[in-house]
Design a protein around this motif. Structure first.
Motif, PDB file in Angstrom:
ATOM      1  N   GLU A   1      -7.001   8.840 -11.980  1.00 15.86           N
ATOM      2  CA  GLU A   1      -6.878   9.203 -10.571  1.00 15.86           C
ATOM      3  C   GLU A   1      -5.435   9.045 -10.077  1.00 15.86           C
ATOM      4  OE1 GLU A   1     -10.521   8.946  -7.392  1.00 15.86           O
ATOM      5  OE2 GLU A   1      -9.866   7.079  -8.270  1.00 15.86           O
ATOM      6  N   PHE A   2      -5.039   9.905  -9.135  1.00 14.66           N
ATOM      7  CA  PHE A   2      -3.758   9.770  -8.446  1.00 14.66           C
ATOM      8  C   PHE A   2      -4.102   9.420  -7.006  1.00 14.66           C
ATOM      9  CE2 PHE A   2       0.462  12.162  -7.324  1.00 14.66           C
ATOM     10  CZ  PHE A   2       0.998  10.976  -6.868  1.00 14.66           C
ATOM     11  N   CYS A   3      -3.951   8.144  -6.694  1.00 18.66           N
ATOM     12  CA  CYS A   3      -4.510   7.607  -5.461  1.00 18.66           C
ATOM     13  C   CYS A   3      -3.402   7.029  -4.584  1.00 18.66           C
ATOM     14  CB  CYS A   3      -5.512   6.518  -5.845  1.00 18.66           C
ATOM     15  SG  CYS A   3      -6.313   5.746  -4.458  1.00 18.66           S
TER      16      CYS A   3
ATOM     17  N   ARG B   1       1.842  10.038   5.809  1.00 16.93           N
ATOM     18  CA  ARG B   1       0.546  10.697   5.704  1.00 16.93           C
ATOM     19  C   ARG B   1       0.631  11.985   4.871  1.00 16.93           C
ATOM     20  NH1 ARG B   1      -4.155   9.761   8.127  1.00 16.93           N
ATOM     21  NH2 ARG B   1      -3.180   8.163   9.394  1.00 16.93           N
ATOM     22  N   GLY B   2       1.747  12.709   5.034  1.00 14.18           N
ATOM     23  CA  GLY B   2       1.923  13.952   4.279  1.00 14.18           C
ATOM     24  C   GLY B   2       1.919  13.707   2.777  1.00 14.18           C
ATOM     25  N   LEU B   3       2.609  12.651   2.352  1.00 12.79           N
ATOM     26  CA  LEU B   3       2.647  12.301   0.925  1.00 12.79           C
ATOM     27  C   LEU B   3       1.264  11.893   0.443  1.00 12.79           C
ATOM     28  CD1 LEU B   3       5.885  10.175   0.371  1.00 12.79           C
ATOM     29  CD2 LEU B   3       5.461  12.536  -0.305  1.00 12.79           C
ATOM     30  N   ALA B   4       0.591  11.082   1.255  1.00 13.94           N
ATOM     31  CA  ALA B   4      -0.743  10.595   0.870  1.00 13.94           C
ATOM     32  C   ALA B   4      -1.706  11.764   0.706  1.00 13.94           C
ATOM     33  CB  ALA B   4      -1.265   9.610   1.907  1.00 13.94           C
ATOM     34  N   GLU B   5      -1.558  12.763   1.569  1.00 10.06           N
ATOM     35  CA  GLU B   5      -2.477  13.901   1.519  1.00 10.06           C
ATOM     36  C   GLU B   5      -2.209  14.817   0.329  1.00 10.06           C
ATOM     37  OE1 GLU B   5      -2.375  15.477   5.494  1.00 10.06           O
ATOM     38  OE2 GLU B   5      -3.756  13.926   6.225  1.00 10.06           O
ATOM     39  N   ALA B   6      -1.060  14.620  -0.320  1.00  6.93           N
ATOM     40  CA  ALA B   6      -0.765  15.400  -1.526  1.00  6.93           C
ATOM     41  C   ALA B   6      -1.403  14.763  -2.765  1.00  6.93           C
ATOM     42  CB  ALA B   6       0.743  15.520  -1.708  1.00  6.93           C
ATOM     43  N   CYS B   7      -2.007  13.590  -2.604  1.00  2.51           N
ATOM     44  CA  CYS B   7      -2.651  12.903  -3.740  1.00  2.51           C
ATOM     45  C   CYS B   7      -4.127  13.286  -3.826  1.00  2.51           C
ATOM     46  CB  CYS B   7      -2.512  11.390  -3.583  1.00  2.51           C
ATOM     47  SG  CYS B   7      -0.788  10.859  -3.532  1.00  2.51           S
ATOM     48  N   ASP B   8      -4.747  12.998  -4.988  1.00  2.35           N
ATOM     49  CA  ASP B   8      -6.164  13.322  -5.170  1.00  2.35           C
ATOM     50  C   ASP B   8      -7.039  12.562  -4.174  1.00  2.35           C
ATOM     51  OD1 ASP B   8      -5.314  14.635  -7.418  1.00  2.35           O
ATOM     52  OD2 ASP B   8      -5.883  13.013  -8.788  1.00  2.35           O
ATOM     53  N   ARG B   9      -6.511  11.420  -3.797  1.00  4.87           N
ATOM     54  CA  ARG B   9      -7.324  10.528  -2.973  1.00  4.87           C
ATOM     55  C   ARG B   9      -6.396   9.697  -2.107  1.00  4.87           C
ATOM     56  NH1 ARG B   9     -10.797   5.692  -5.712  1.00  4.87           N
ATOM     57  NH2 ARG B   9     -11.741   4.846  -3.836  1.00  4.87           N
ATOM     58  N   SER B  10      -6.774   9.456  -0.862  1.00  7.25           N
ATOM     59  CA  SER B  10      -5.984   8.533  -0.054  1.00  7.25           C
ATOM     60  C   SER B  10      -6.890   7.517   0.617  1.00  7.25           C
ATOM     61  CB  SER B  10      -5.118   9.279   0.962  1.00  7.25           C
ATOM     62  OG  SER B  10      -5.886  10.138   1.738  1.00  7.25           O
TER      63      SER B  10
ATOM     64  N   VAL C   1      -9.813  -1.552   4.839  1.00  8.28           N
ATOM     65  CA  VAL C   1      -9.899  -0.132   4.504  1.00  8.28           C
ATOM     66  C   VAL C   1     -10.581   0.577   5.666  1.00  8.28           C
ATOM     67  CG1 VAL C   1     -10.911   1.568   2.941  1.00  8.28           C
ATOM     68  CG2 VAL C   1      -9.984  -0.567   2.024  1.00  8.28           C
ATOM     69  N   VAL C   2      -9.896   1.579   6.236  1.00  9.94           N
ATOM     70  CA  VAL C   2     -10.507   2.299   7.363  1.00  9.94           C
ATOM     71  C   VAL C   2     -10.921   3.720   6.991  1.00  9.94           C
ATOM     72  CG1 VAL C   2      -9.455   0.917   9.185  1.00  9.94           C
ATOM     73  CG2 VAL C   2      -8.221   2.911   8.315  1.00  9.94           C
ATOM     74  N   SER C   3     -10.372   4.259   5.886  1.00  5.04           N
ATOM     75  CA  SER C   3     -10.883   5.542   5.410  1.00  5.04           C
ATOM     76  C   SER C   3     -10.550   5.715   3.943  1.00  5.04           C
ATOM     77  CB  SER C   3     -10.328   6.711   6.238  1.00  5.04           C
ATOM     78  OG  SER C   3      -9.014   7.020   5.819  1.00  5.04           O
ATOM     79  N   ASP C   4     -11.315   6.562   3.287  1.00  6.88           N
ATOM     80  CA  ASP C   4     -11.166   6.786   1.848  1.00  6.88           C
ATOM     81  C   ASP C   4     -11.551   8.242   1.614  1.00  6.88           C
ATOM     82  OD1 ASP C   4     -11.253   6.797  -0.904  1.00  6.88           O
ATOM     83  OD2 ASP C   4     -12.434   4.965  -1.092  1.00  6.88           O
ATOM     84  N   VAL C   5     -10.532   9.081   1.364  1.00 10.30           N
ATOM     85  CA  VAL C   5     -10.759  10.529   1.295  1.00 10.30           C
ATOM     86  C   VAL C   5     -10.382  11.059  -0.081  1.00 10.30           C
ATOM     87  CG1 VAL C   5     -10.139  12.773   2.303  1.00 10.30           C
ATOM     88  CG2 VAL C   5     -10.163  10.719   3.741  1.00 10.30           C
ATOM     89  N   ARG C   6     -11.295  11.796  -0.711  1.00  6.56           N
ATOM     90  CA  ARG C   6     -10.998  12.456  -1.993  1.00  6.56           C
ATOM     91  C   ARG C   6     -10.791  13.937  -1.763  1.00  6.56           C
ATOM     92  NH1 ARG C   6     -14.395   8.447  -3.964  1.00  6.56           N
ATOM     93  NH2 ARG C   6     -13.673   7.458  -5.880  1.00  6.56           N
ATOM     94  N   ARG C   7      -9.828  14.502  -2.489  1.00  4.54           N
ATOM     95  CA  ARG C   7      -9.567  15.937  -2.388  1.00  4.54           C
ATOM     96  C   ARG C   7      -9.712  16.568  -3.759  1.00  4.54           C
ATOM     97  NH1 ARG C   7      -5.898  13.068  -0.233  1.00  4.54           N
ATOM     98  NH2 ARG C   7      -5.981  12.905   2.020  1.00  4.54           N
ATOM     99  N   ASP C   8     -10.009  17.863  -3.777  1.00  6.07           N
ATOM    100  CA  ASP C   8     -10.081  18.560  -5.062  1.00  6.07           C
ATOM    101  C   ASP C   8      -8.672  18.834  -5.544  1.00  6.07           C
ATOM    102  OD1 ASP C   8     -12.814  18.564  -4.958  1.00  6.07           O
ATOM    103  OD2 ASP C   8     -12.861  20.394  -3.755  1.00  6.07           O
ATOM    104  N   GLY C   9      -8.378  18.448  -6.782  1.00  2.78           N
ATOM    105  CA  GLY C   9      -7.031  18.612  -7.322  1.00  2.78           C
ATOM    106  C   GLY C   9      -6.775  19.997  -7.780  1.00  2.78           C
TER     107      GLY C   9
END
Ligand SMILES: Nc1ncnc2c1ncn2[C@@H]1O[C@H](COP(=O)(O)OP(=O)(O)OP(=O)(O)O)[C@@H](O)[C@H]1O
Ligand SMILES: [Mg+2]
Length: 227
Positions: free
Chosen positions: A32-34, A202-211, A219-227
């Motif tokens: 994972e790239f988190c 935030r922009g950098l974090a959103e470029a990862c698979d997961r933030s 922990v207030v949020s945990d978001v996975r994105r499709d790579g």
């Protein structure tokens, strides 16, 4: 790969503790790239230092590759740092009197890899990161982006299972920062290395698979994105 169970940490004194990490439970899968996202003072570096066995939690447990970390043992901590983990810092932390390849070869020296093996491996890693022409330069003779590439090569040379990066683009301009992020992404794909990157961007974090966003040590949020 990495599992945190109810990790807590406070600074201050036992009488007057200043809680920094309240109750952090996170699971990071192999490959994972988190990103760990949060504002200044939210506890990101504290968390990363604990995962990197540079500091210990007050409560809770951390497993690396299915094995709980024994924070009580300094030799075990050194072994984990040396054999399973790679580190990248905002300020690069290169040794100024060593050339690029010598900096990259350092983790191999600590492991006792013989010198004839160290140099070719360092040169090959630098070449892989696009710095084949700069191997004999001192850090002061390199640009910020090039220094961070050297630091990345040093983090990867020991074939770590998990690379921990604390604001790796924090001291770079936005164009160079984007290049380094691109490089991290490529390394994650090509080497299959698991990456945990701390950032307040935030922009950098959103470029990862997961933030994973933390605020005031929670922990207030945990978001996975499709790579
Ligand atoms: N060694 C220490 N002793 C006492 N307090 C500390 C120590 N290290 C960190 N703190 C405090 O813990 C809190 C979290 O610090 P931390 O460095 O983890 O934040 P951070 O999210 O990495 O912030 P930044 O984005 O500015 O790097 C801060 O309030 C900080 O002042
Ligand atoms: Mg920090």
């Amino acid at each position: 790969m990495l599992r945190l169970n109810h990790v807590q940490k406070a600074y201050g004194t036992p009488e007057q503790p200043i809680p920094v990490l309240h109750d952090i439970s996170i699971d990071v899968a192999d490959g994972e790239f988190c990103a760990i996202l949060g504002p200044s003072g939210s506890g990101k570096s504290t968390l990363l230092n604990i995962i990197g066995v540079l500091d210990h939690p007050d409560a809770g447990e951390i497993e690396l590759g299915g094995v709980p970390i024994d924070f009580g043992s300094a030799t075990e901590a050194a072994r984990l740092r040396n054999q399973l983990l790679g580190f990248v810092f905002q300020s690069f932390q290169l040794l100024p009197r060593l050339t690029a390849w010598e900096n990259v070869a350092l983790p191999l020296l600590y492991r006792g890899t013989p010198r004839p093996e160290r140099k070719p491996r360092a040169l090959a890693m630098l070449d892989r990161l696009g710095l084949g022409e700069r191997v004999h330069h001192l850090p002061a003779e390199l640009s910020g982006g090039q220094r961070q590439r050297v630091a990345l090569a040093r983090a990867l040379i020991g074939d770590p299972k998990l690379v921990l990066a604390d604001e790796p683009t924090g001291s770079l301009d936005s164009v160079t920062a984007a290049e380094v992020l691109q490089l991290l992404r490529q390394l994650n794909r090509d080497f299959g290395v698991t990456l945990l990157m701390v950032t307040h961007d935030r922009g950098l974090a959103e470029a990862c698979d997961r933030s994973i966003e933390i605020l005031d040590g929670r922990v207030v949020s945990d978001v996975r994105r499709d790579g």
